[in-house]
Design an enzyme around this catalytic site. Structure first.
Site, PDB file in Angstrom:
ATOM      1  N   GLU A   1       0.804  -1.224   0.000  1.00  7.84           N
ATOM      2  CA  GLU A   1       0.000   0.000   0.000  1.00  7.84           C
ATOM      3  C   GLU A   1       0.841   1.280   0.000  1.00  7.84           C
ATOM      4  O   GLU A   1       0.750   2.112   0.904  1.00  7.84           O
ATOM      5  CB  GLU A   1      -0.965   0.002   1.197  1.00  7.84           C
TER       6      GLU A   1
ATOM      7  N   GLU B   1      -6.398  -8.449  -0.162  1.00 12.77           N
ATOM      8  CA  GLU B   1      -6.830  -8.431   1.246  1.00 12.77           C
ATOM      9  C   GLU B   1      -8.325  -8.171   1.308  1.00 12.77           C
ATOM     10  O   GLU B   1      -8.863  -7.384   0.528  1.00 12.77           O
ATOM     11  CB  GLU B   1      -6.151  -7.300   2.022  1.00 12.77           C
TER      12      GLU B   1
END
Ligand code: GLA
Ligand code: ZN
Length: 682
Positions: free
Chosen positions: A155, A312
């Site tokens: 991220e 995720e």
């Protein structure tokens, strides 16, 4: 069109972020975990994401023994890995010895060690240290048969304002503008005497310095995208030579603000993302359901329809919102199959085993603190594993979208920065979502594209509030419509160019020709105000009745365009509000105000009907039930999803086979609350 399965096999990936380095003091855990992974039909684990301190406990001293053990044991048991580079969080020795690796915030405060995702992406030392650990990892594992691909960092986000980054920013600007004069002109910097006399005077935007030059603000965000991409590329360069067959991804986030992902996606081989919808936060799930669907469509569109990886998701709750809502029964299955419906070829979780301590110890995970999966959440995951194992033939299939909606990140930045006509927020993302919902309600597949994308493969392109027109977009819209495409534009479109300079000679600037209108001025309504809109008798879409507009009202002249509806109230009553211009073989619509949902429903249903654009199933869908299709060579797969808390009935248009039970379905299907079915057209 059929995509090659991303990882060679005709099977879904099912797995999680696995952080066994947190459990090295509990040697029994690995064996127990693997047994449970097998029970849940898991075949993939992402490892090493935050393992740098374990892998290199001191500068230049490496410890791979524990990871050898993990990867070897997973592989022996049929489980592959996405191997992460650990640059998302650094060991303390690194920050301590080389403080230049720490980020400087926009207000020029040099940060302390802590947290994650907070390094200077310019720092030569950080780049060097990342290169070393990445190369060591690659040397050891890039040819290990367990490794399916690289999970580069985690991220990526934000930017750093240190002197090294300022220097890189100036280089970036020099390369873009060549001369300072060009830059000053593009920035309109003569305003307030902000003209730069020397490149060295240029600084990134700051609350304690320059923040009023909108083009500078935009360029800084573009630079941040460029830096993150460049950093990601340098990470890839470090590992690629060891096995150039392995594919790369980095995990993206929902409608991410900091970077332009359409640009970023160019440096990775496949898109993956982390999806955490707000299930059960609102009275009903519909806004979250359609918003999440739109996110998935965006992820699929970054790589031209190529299936993506759901890197995720949570099997139960998150712990970073005000409330940590559990997924109610059936929601885990529904939300996972929704991702698959929109193009995911994997379902993975954060994380496999709940941490015992620190900030994520109450974030949902597959294995809770109790230590086994004989739990409600565990059963949901096991059941989903069984379901996915029956759907393998869908892997690699594609979405046939005839509709594209434009959501342009750079336009979003520019709209948000603009002072006037509505500083309290135009909410571009919500405007895009309002259009999207009308298609989602009908089960019509949509690609979410930006201004740089090819328009020609679509029948209909909807581009609300394209305030900023950049690159060849206007030219592309013209040729798209010229060749028979249908284009929908709205208020607050065609106002500025890519350095935020207003178009001269009348709005909507370069879209004026194709839309056949002149947008003379824009009225901003107060929150309590609404304006009435009435459709003319015999309008070309045969829309009847009155609707409400709000927020912004463009006061336009229909030059060449035909008028479908007029404003009916306020001082601009009787001025045109919805128009359509015949241009070449196509048509370009303009909607002058932010219409209510009732309008969007009618407008897009009439328009899609006229264009012959159909939903996945040719039927009337009950509210909150949607159907989305994926296709491969000879087959059509339909995902039926009921986002209601109530039972529903769905009328099928043909015979279908339920892929899980092999039962043939026809006529009416009964849907339980939150039910999801995967059907194959018989
Ligand atoms: C992100 C991160 C994970 C974890 C989850 C929690 O997606 O990548 O490491 O923090 O959020 O939701
Ligand atoms: Zn920096």
């Amino acid at each position: 069109m059929n995509f090659q399965p991303l990882f060679g096999k005709q099977e879904f990936l099912h797995g999680a972020d696995y952080n066994p380095e947190q459990w090295l003091d509990y040697p029994e855990v690995l064996e127990q975990d693997i047994a449970m992974m097998k029970q849940a039909n898991c075949n993939i684990m992402s490892v090493g994401i935050f393992s740098w301190a374990m892998l290199e406990p001191q500068e230049g001293v490496f410890n791979f023994a524990w990871l050898d053990d993990v990867i070897n044991n997973l592989y022996k048991n049929g489980i592959h890995v996405f191997l992460a580079t650990p640059s998302g969080a650094r060991p303390a020795w690194l920050s301590h010895k080389y403080p230049e690796v720490l980020r400087t915030s926009q207000d020029r405060v040099h940060q302390l060690h802590g947290g994650r995702h907070n390094h200077c992406l310019s720092s030569p030392i950080y780049r060097e240290k990342v290169k070393i650990i990445n190369s060591e990892l690659a040397k050891r594992y890039a040819n290990h048969p367990a490794v399916l691909g690289w999970h580069i960092s985690n991220e990526y986000s934000g930017s750093c304002h240190c002197p090294l980054c300022q220097e890189n920013f100036r280089k970036y600007l020099k390369n873009k503008y060549k001369t300072l004069d060009n830059l000053n002109k593009a920035y309109w910097s003569v305003f307030w005497s902000h003209t730069y006399q020397d490149w060295d005077q240029i600084e990134s935007p700051s609350t304690i310095g320059e923040n009023a030059v909108h083009a500078l603000n935009l360029d800084w965000k573009r630079f941040a995208t460029y830096m993150a991409m460049d950093f990601c590329k340098s990470e890839i360069d470090a590992v690629k030579p060891y096995n150039d067959k392995l594919k790369f991804t980095t995990n993206f986030m929902e409608f991410f603000y900091d970077y332009d992902y359409f640009e970023f996606a160019k440096v990775i081989d496949f898109v993956s993302w982390d999806s955490y919808p707000r299930w059960h936060f609102d009275k009903d799930e519909l806004p979250t359901a359609s918003y999440t669907a739109m996110n998935h469509d965006l992820m699929r569109s970054y790589k031209n329809g190529q299936p993506f990886v759901l890197m995720e998701s949570t099997p139960s709750c998150t712990n970073w919102r005000d409330l940590s809502k559990l997924k109610k029964p059936m929601m885990h299955r529904l939300s996972s199959l929704q991702a698959v419906a929109h193009g995911a070829d994997s379902i993975q979780y954060f994380q496999w085993r709940k941490s015992r301590g620190s900030s994520e110890k109450f974030h949902g995970a597959v294995v809770d603190h109790v230590g086994h999966i004989n739990t409600r959440v565990g059963h949901d995951v096991v059941d989903l594993g069984k379901t996915l194992s029956k759907l393998g033939e869908i892997v690699g299939s594609s979405t046939k979208a005839e509709v594209a909606i434009v959501f342009d990140t750079q336009n979003r930045w520019a709209i948000d920065d603009s002072q006037g006509p509505r500083n309290a927020g135009i909410d571009y993302l919500q405007i895009v979502h309002e259009q999207y919902k009308a298609f989602w309600n009908r089960g019509i597949s949509v690609d979410i594209i930006d201004e740089s994308c090819d328009l020609n493969k679509y029948k209909l392109v909807v581009a609300p509030a394209t305030y900023m027109i950049r690159g060849d977009f206007a030219k592309n819209v013209e040729s798209f419509v010229q060749n028979g495409g249908t284009y929908v534009s709205t208020y607050w479109s065609g106002i500025v160019n890519e350095t935020d300079l207003c178009f001269l000679g009348g709005f909507p600037g370069p879209l004026k020709n194709v839309l056949g209108i002149w947008d003379e001025e824009t009225e901003c309504l107060a929150d309590f105000e609404e304006v009435d809109i009435k459709f003319d008798i015999n309008n070309i879409l045969n829309i009847k009745g009155s609707f409400k507009g709000r927020m912004l009202c463009a006061l336009i002249h229909a030059n060449e365009a035909n008028i479908l509806a007029h404003y009916e109230s306020d001082f601009f009553a009787n001025r045109p509000c919805v128009t359509c211009n015949n241009f070449g073989k196509g048509q370009a619509y303009y909607i002058a105000t932010r219409m209510d949902d009732a309008f969007n429903e009618v407008f897009y249903s009439k328009l899609t009907e006229q264009l012959g654009i159909k939903g996945a199933i040719d039927t009337t869908l009950p509210k909150g039930v949607t159907c989305i299709a994926r296709y491969n060579n000879d087959n059509k797969y339909v995902f039926v999803m009921n986002f209601n808390k109530t039972e529903q009935n769905l009328q099928l248009d043909s015979n279908y086979i339920n892929l899980e039970t092999q039962e043939t379905l026809s006529d009416i299907v009964h849907l339980e609350p939150y039910a999801s079915l995967v059907l194959k057209k018989a």
